[in-house]
Design a protein around this motif. Sequence first.
Motif, PDB file in Angstrom:
ATOM      1  N   ALA A 197      52.139  50.912  26.649  1.00 27.88           N
ATOM      2  CA  ALA A 197      52.730  52.026  27.432  1.00 27.88           C
ATOM      3  C   ALA A 197      52.633  52.340  28.561  1.00 27.88           C
ATOM      4  N   ALA A 198      51.888  51.470  29.183  1.00 24.27           N
ATOM      5  CA  ALA A 198      51.792  51.350  30.684  1.00 24.27           C
ATOM      6  C   ALA A 198      52.952  50.663  31.062  1.00 24.27           C
ATOM      7  N   GLN A 199      53.130  49.305  30.519  1.00 20.58           N
ATOM      8  CA  GLN A 199      54.269  48.713  31.008  1.00 20.58           C
ATOM      9  C   GLN A 199      55.415  49.257  30.983  1.00 20.58           C
ATOM     10  N   ARG A 200      55.820  49.992  29.893  1.00 19.44           N
ATOM     11  CA  ARG A 200      57.015  50.778  29.748  1.00 19.44           C
ATOM     12  C   ARG A 200      57.246  51.611  30.882  1.00 19.44           C
ATOM     13  N   ARG A 201      56.359  52.414  31.571  1.00 23.53           N
ATOM     14  CA  ARG A 201      56.400  53.217  32.647  1.00 23.53           C
ATOM     15  C   ARG A 201      56.496  52.150  33.916  1.00 23.53           C
ATOM     16  N   ILE A 202      55.918  51.139  33.918  1.00 26.47           N
ATOM     17  CA  ILE A 202      55.954  50.184  35.099  1.00 26.47           C
ATOM     18  C   ILE A 202      57.343  49.714  35.343  1.00 26.47           C
TER      19      ILE A 202
ATOM     20  N   ALA B 288      53.352  39.700  34.303  1.00 20.95           N
ATOM     21  CA  ALA B 288      54.079  39.837  35.729  1.00 20.95           C
ATOM     22  C   ALA B 288      53.995  41.038  36.069  1.00 20.95           C
ATOM     23  N   ASP B 289      53.840  42.167  35.183  1.00 23.33           N
ATOM     24  CA  ASP B 289      53.860  43.354  35.628  1.00 23.33           C
ATOM     25  C   ASP B 289      52.581  43.832  36.458  1.00 23.33           C
ATOM     26  N   ARG B 290      52.735  44.645  37.600  1.00 25.94           N
ATOM     27  CA  ARG B 290      51.903  45.283  38.558  1.00 25.94           C
ATOM     28  C   ARG B 290      51.446  46.539  38.361  1.00 25.94           C
ATOM     29  N   PRO B 291      50.244  46.713  37.609  1.00 20.87           N
ATOM     30  CA  PRO B 291      50.146  48.267  37.377  1.00 20.87           C
ATOM     31  C   PRO B 291      49.309  48.956  38.718  1.00 20.87           C
ATOM     32  N   GLU B 292      49.014  50.071  38.553  1.00 18.12           N
ATOM     33  CA  GLU B 292      48.571  50.771  39.667  1.00 18.12           C
ATOM     34  C   GLU B 292      47.043  50.175  39.522  1.00 18.12           C
ATOM     35  N   PRO B 293      46.309  50.012  40.873  1.00 20.75           N
ATOM     36  CA  PRO B 293      44.921  49.651  40.970  1.00 20.75           C
ATOM     37  C   PRO B 293      44.053  50.316  39.943  1.00 20.75           C
ATOM     38  N   GLY B 294      43.137  49.633  39.275  1.00 20.59           N
ATOM     39  CA  GLY B 294      42.458  50.280  38.297  1.00 20.59           C
ATOM     40  C   GLY B 294      42.933  50.635  37.104  1.00 20.59           C
ATOM     41  N   THR B 295      44.132  50.451  36.651  1.00 20.57           N
ATOM     42  CA  THR B 295      44.500  50.623  35.326  1.00 20.57           C
ATOM     43  C   THR B 295      44.225  49.697  34.296  1.00 20.57           C
ATOM     44  N   ALA B 296      43.987  48.451  34.650  1.00 19.78           N
ATOM     45  CA  ALA B 296      43.235  47.449  33.837  1.00 19.78           C
ATOM     46  C   ALA B 296      41.725  48.033  33.483  1.00 19.78           C
ATOM     47  N   HIS B 297      40.925  48.471  34.444  1.00 15.59           N
ATOM     48  CA  HIS B 297      39.659  48.743  34.336  1.00 15.59           C
ATOM     49  C   HIS B 297      39.461  50.019  33.360  1.00 15.59           C
ATOM     50  N   VAL B 298      40.608  51.166  33.415  1.00 20.21           N
ATOM     51  CA  VAL B 298      40.573  52.219  32.469  1.00 20.21           C
ATOM     52  C   VAL B 298      40.735  51.691  31.132  1.00 20.21           C
ATOM     53  N   ILE B 299      41.747  50.875  30.901  1.00 18.30           N
ATOM     54  CA  ILE B 299      42.008  50.477  29.514  1.00 18.30           C
ATOM     55  C   ILE B 299      40.986  49.639  29.048  1.00 18.30           C
ATOM     56  N   HIS B 300      40.262  48.875  29.775  1.00 15.32           N
ATOM     57  CA  HIS B 300      39.259  48.064  29.154  1.00 15.32           C
ATOM     58  C   HIS B 300      37.892  48.749  28.789  1.00 15.32           C
ATOM     59  N   ARG B 301      37.493  49.954  29.869  1.00 11.88           N
ATOM     60  CA  ARG B 301      36.648  50.831  29.328  1.00 11.88           C
ATOM     61  C   ARG B 301      36.809  51.793  28.059  1.00 11.88           C
ATOM     62  N   LEU B 302      38.225  52.055  28.216  1.00 12.60           N
ATOM     63  CA  LEU B 302      38.570  53.103  26.907  1.00 12.60           C
ATOM     64  C   LEU B 302      38.544  52.295  25.884  1.00 12.60           C
ATOM     65  N   SER B 303      39.180  51.211  25.828  1.00  8.35           N
ATOM     66  CA  SER B 303      39.478  50.391  24.475  1.00  8.35           C
ATOM     67  C   SER B 303      37.996  49.926  24.095  1.00  8.35           C
TER      68      SER B 303
END
Length: 694
Positions: A395-400, A367-382
Amino acid sequence: MTLYGRTALLDAVVPSLVGLQSRGAARLRIPGGSPLLIECCGGRLTGKTALLKDLSDRYAQRLPQAYADLGAADFGRPGLASVADETTANASGTSDLLFYLMDGLSQKPNEFGGKLSFPRLTQGLLAITSWQSVVVQPAELPAARRRLAGLLRESQPDLQERNQRVAGWIRQVTPAAAAGLGPGVGELVAPLTDIVTTELFGPRANKHGLSWWAERRVGPQGDGHSQLTDLAMRFRGDGGDRRRAEHHLVAALLEDIADHYTWLRLKNRVPRPLLLLDNVHTPLGRAVLDTLTRVWHDEPARTRPGIVATALAEEPAVPGSDDTAPSTRSASGPFWRQDRPQTAAGWVLRLPLAQLDLDEVAEMFGADRPEPGTAHVIHRLSAGRAGVADALVQAAQRRIRRHEPVEHGALLDLPIELPAPEDGPTLPVYERLLRLLTPDGETRERLAYYTPALDDAAAHVLNAGYAPRHRGGEPVAGAAVVPVAGTRSLLRQECWDHRPWPGTDGPFVGHPTLRALLVHDLRTRMGRAETEEWTGSHERLRILYPTDAAEPHDARYLHHSLAIGDTDLVVRALLRRLAGQDAPGWLAALNLVCAAPHPPGNAAEPATDPRTAGGDPVRQAVELLVLNLWLQSHPLAHPDQQKINSIRLQLLTLAQNSSVGPQKVFYQAYEEWPQLLNRWLQAPDLPTYGEPRT
C-alpha cells in the motif's frame, strides 16, 4: 518474492530431508535413520502457505512432490470437488488425500531418475472404494472376496486386450462406487484409473503388492486378497476400525515410496520425494498428521520422504536480540533420528515461523524510498507477521511510486489492489487485512464491537446492545447475537494470543495487531458524525469499575475516560493516586490509561490547558505526561522528540516532588522511558520497575 526469516528451513532443514540443495544440483549425503516430520507453526498471515509454495517452486521438476491444503475442501486444487465426509461408507478425508498425493507423486519430474509407482497403495484404495456399497451378508462374503480378487488379477496388463477389458471394467465400477463415496471422489479416482491401466499393475508389481498385504495381517489369516477384503470391511467399521485401516493405507504409501529406492539409487543419492501439507491444525490435518507419525513410529525404518507441514498456532513472545530458540530462521540439526523415540510425537520437530525484524521489513521496499520511520511503523503494527507487513508495504509503495507522501497516520487507509485472480473493489489496506485475518464478516463486526472491552465482563455489557449491521448501517435481519463466550472461544481457536495489560486480565482482544486494526475499523465505522456511539460505549464500560469518592478511580475507569477525552477527570484521579506512594502501581496505571484508543477523528483536545493548572507543577506534570504519552502511544504514532522530551521532563518533576522510595522509581523512568519511546515502544508496554501494591 523473497521470504524473510526462513533461511534455516529453506537452506538447511529441507535439503537435509530430501538430499538435494534447494538451489543448484548438489546432492547431499543422507544420514542414517529416519527424517523428522517438520511442522512450521504461526498465526494468521505469518506466511505459512507462502513458505510451502516457495518450497514447491524450488524443487519443481527436480524431485517428486505433492502439495495439499488440508483446510480446503478441494485440497487447494481449484475445480476439485469436496472430499468425503465421515458418513461416506467407502471413502474418508484421509483416503481421498492419499488418492490426491499419489496422483501428484506419480508425475515424473524432468530431472528425476525414474517414476514412482504405488502398487500397494493402489490395491488398498481399490479395495476400499470398489467394495460393496451395501452391507455384505455372511453368505455373500466368499463371492465378494472372489470379485475383489478377480479385479486385482485382471488388472495385470499382460495383454493389450486384457488391459482394455480391465479399463472398461473399472470405469463401469467407478460410478457405482462413487455413488456411495460422496462428492468429489469420482474426480479423485480418475488419476488412479489411469495409473492402474498403464503402469502400476504389471504382474511383478501386483505380486509384490499382494505379498506385502498378505504380511500386513489386517485380518487373522488369508492371502493378500483376503487381507485387502478385511481392509475394506474394517474401513466400514467404527471410528477405531477406520483409523486402523487408514494406518495400513498410509503404511502402503510409505512402503511404495521406499520400494523405489534400490541399492543403486541410494548409492547415487537420488533425492527423496517431498510432501507439503498445509493447515494440519484442522480436524483432517490433525488426523492425517497423527496417522503419519504413528506409522513413522511403528513401521520399520525405510527410505522415507521429506514432510513439511504448517499449522495455525499462537506465536511466541517477540524474541530478543540474543534469542536462540529454534525457528525457521535459525535451527540446528540433526534433523534425523537414528534411535526410536519413546512416543510417536518424538518424530515431529516444531519450528515457529520467525517474526520479521526491522531490517527485513525495510528490505521489502526494495528500491523504493519511503518516508523516514515508515518501516518502523509497519514493523510495530504488523508484530513481525509477514503477510501483514507485505500488505502495508504494498500500500505504501503504491503511493510512493505516484510520488505522493506516505503519512503514518493515514497508513491504514491507503488503498491496496486485490491480487489476481481475485475480483472486487480496491479496498483500504486495513479492511483487506481484516478480511484475511477474520474472513467471516459478522465475526469481524462483532470483534470490532467488543474491542473497547478490557475484560469479559465489559464484553457482556457491550453484547447487551449489540445489533449486527450492514456496511451502510442497516441492521442485519435475523442475525443472532453470539454470546461473549463464543467470541472468546473463536479468538482461542484462531490462536490470537492473549497478552494481559497491567492492572487487568484483558483487553478482550489482546493481540496488538488485530486490536489496532479492529479499533481503526470501529473508528472508521462510526466516523465523525457518530461520536455519540463511541462515547456511549465507553461511558457504559467505565461504570463497571469502582468510582468511590473516597478512593482514586480504578485505572480501567480512567482508561475509558481518556478514550472519550475526559482528560481533566483522568488527571485529577492520577494526581490523587500519587499520594499513595506506590510509584510502580502509578506507572502501571499510567500505562493502562494511556493505552486507551483515540476517538473517531483526531485525538481529543485536553479539557484544560496545562498552563492554567493553578501554578501546581505536579498537576501540570501529570497532565502533560498523560496527554503526550497517550498521543505517543497511538498505533501509528512515530517517536516525536518534542513529546518525548516533555515526557522526560514530567517524570523528572515527579521524581523531584516525591519521597525517597517513589523518587527512585520515577527517576529510573525518567532515565529509561525516553530511550524506549525512541525505540518505538509504547504504552501499555513501558516498564514499571516493581510490583504494584494491592
